[in-house]
Design an enzyme around this catalytic site. Sequence first.
Site, mmCIF file in Angstrom:
data_model
loop_
_atom_site.group_PDB
_atom_site.id
_atom_site.type_symbol
_atom_site.label_atom_id
_atom_site.label_comp_id
_atom_site.label_asym_id
_atom_site.label_seq_id
_atom_site.Cartn_x
_atom_site.Cartn_y
_atom_site.Cartn_z
ATOM 1 N N GLY A 190 0.813 -1.211 0.000
ATOM 2 C CA GLY A 190 0.000 0.000 0.000
ATOM 3 C C GLY A 190 0.846 1.261 0.000
ATOM 4 N N CYS A 209 2.193 1.726 12.168
ATOM 5 C CA CYS A 209 3.325 2.429 11.563
ATOM 6 C C CYS A 209 3.888 3.488 12.489
ATOM 7 C CB CYS A 209 2.900 3.071 10.254
ATOM 8 S SG CYS A 209 2.441 1.834 9.074
#
Lengths: 388, 384
Positions: free
Chosen positions: B69, B319
């Site tokens: 992604g 993340c």
Amino acid sequence: MIYLDHAATTPVRPEVAAVMAECLTSDGVFANPSSIHGPGIAAAARVRVAREQVAGAVGASPPEIVWTSGATESNNLGLLGAARYYAQRGRHLVTAKTEHKSVIDAARQLESEGWQVTWLKPEDGVRVAPEQLEAAVRDDTVLVSLMQVNNETGVVQDIARMAAITRARGIVFHVDAAQALGKCPIDLSQIPLDLMSFSAHKLGGPKGVGALFVRMRPRARVKPLMFGGGHERGMRSGTIATHQVAGMGLACTLAVAEQAVEQTRLAGLRDHLWARLSQALPEIHRNGGDAAVVGNILNVSFAGVDGESLRTDLPELAVSSGSACSSGGSEPSYVLRALGRNDMLADASLRFSLGRESTEADIGAAAEQVIAAVRRLRALSPRWGRAA
Amino acid sequence: MIYLDHNATTPLLPQALAAMQEFLGQAYGNPSSVHGAGRLARTAIDSARAQVAALVGAQASQVLFTSGGTEANTLAIKGLAGENFPVLVAATEHASLLDTAGQLRRQGLPVRELQVASDGMIEPAAYARALADAPRGLVSIMWANNETGVIQDIKALAAQAAAAGWLFHTDAVQAAGKRPIRFADSGAQMLSLSAHKIYGPKGVGALILDRRVALEPVQPGGGQERGLRGGTENVAGIVGFGVAAELALQRLTVRARRTEQLRELLEDSLKSLENIEIIGTSAPRVGNTSLISLRGFASETLLMALDRRGIAVSSGSACHSGNGQPSHVLTAMGVPETSARGAIRVSFGEDNSEADVGALVEALRALIAEHDAARSSSLFGEVG
């Protein structure tokens, strides 16, 4: 089918596939290695081991290994990333016409951004000499990119001497080692280069993963191509594919451990193949010569035959004409042309690249098929008739 | 271990693993090779392209495989941005988009962030004003938010962008497989996907691309993916992505209903607890995501305490895990810092059960009780 195309890609080793499978499903180490809960920490531990394995295989320290999606990304990150980081020092790059397409395309990209690129061509028809590099670097040269082992000919370049030249001048040196790792010894604690690209699927690991070595002392810098999340010390963002890097780590360890024995074995088979072909067929040429070529590659041009016909005439033999990345196009190999072969000979060439699965029987059968096909095509060729 | 972090990543489906194993075994050819081994790999990639296209109502030729992604988002933004091509991104986007946008801005390119309302939705008036600023450009707004689950009205936003002459990209990484998506009807020209959020493997994703959009490659070299993305294809990963996409489409309704039931059960059960707030409930959300704030707690403390009890949740995005910063998504929504600091994200998947919800509620209840006891004893101590 006889598979002699290991420079295009290799089968994943069963033990590598087994390790990968452990990092995928719900009963395995599937969590996101960036997650800080228990499952995430377990995944991060697998990533750490893999990083140590790759670093250990090349004499680097683990933080110097940056994961990528493959050597093409590593080459792009190495060239574009370093060029953009150091652009204020100058805008001149030295590379060679015989590099892999991904290096050539990245260099062309820089040209379109206003960089000057010096394209070296092997003067002796085989490899770029350190003297050529010495003559090409200028005061504004920021970056040099040269491959260690050529993917089409297997020719090995003297990276250590090149690195001495670049280091003495403070020039960043990037080396594409996609075809070298697992075939030639690489000890980055001894060779003062700055950036080096690796690929997993050329040495028994999976496709879709590679690494870029980025030296810490003295520190080399690259501007990232992908942002977000700050993975890989900010140099390469995106969730780390645990199974992919675990596969690469093990494949590197195994390939390097077996390297010396395996290269000797494959060189023996390869030399046997060349002996068979050259004894049976006149007017064939070994591209790249026979000195300092990795043990598993043989590249041969056959006079008097059409390249396309030759390949169609060998349906049971998986070999390639040059790089797989360019094999979609009908252009004859730019590497062989840069080495001084004419279009005809560059096109009528086969690259045999051997690997772990290759046996003496494979080599014997391949030789027979090629000899028969070349004889058949030459018999049909008016051009060959005149030449002979 | 009770795994409630499916927005960070999902386990691979056994069917996907089985399909991948063929390409980690006998079928090892390089898809660019013209021999039989290569052609077999090429055919497998073509099938996966069709499977991924079907999940999002696109054509196979519109699927461009990437390493995930993040790369898809990077390609969409960097492949178009230019001096005369401004970029507008929502303030609640994934880090891969915001960080790319930030880097382009530092290069001097016209990049702007679009603020959101307190429910996480794009503010229509601000959006219209931003679009009126330039005759063309690129808008990027995510379909579903990874932290809150908030769903934007992509069709309306894309139509508005088109009317203003702008192109539209949507990061659908968290929406795909959770709700129906039809690229063809969405009005978007680009859409990002990730395999490992839909029970596929990590290290593979896709950019769905209207071929009329002229993108510049971020990673040239080798000519793969029609010259838009060089590099030997991750055949096994792509095959796994294809199978995961096919099953995601088959199971879409069941998965969505199942996870939404679990979330409702969780949010209902939490109503009886004090000082708990669910964020983003006034906007439409994907069914599996619940962002829960416990006032007086720090997210990471909660996460670790739950981890010790065998429950895996996250403090927002994986993340950003570990950096201790309040989430940019919650900051953009104007969630007060006292609430943002104690937020945990629960994201359900198809393997979760009512018992998992019960365990989480019990654990939270116990943690709150411990916390209250510690607080009252320290208060008592101060008084004494």
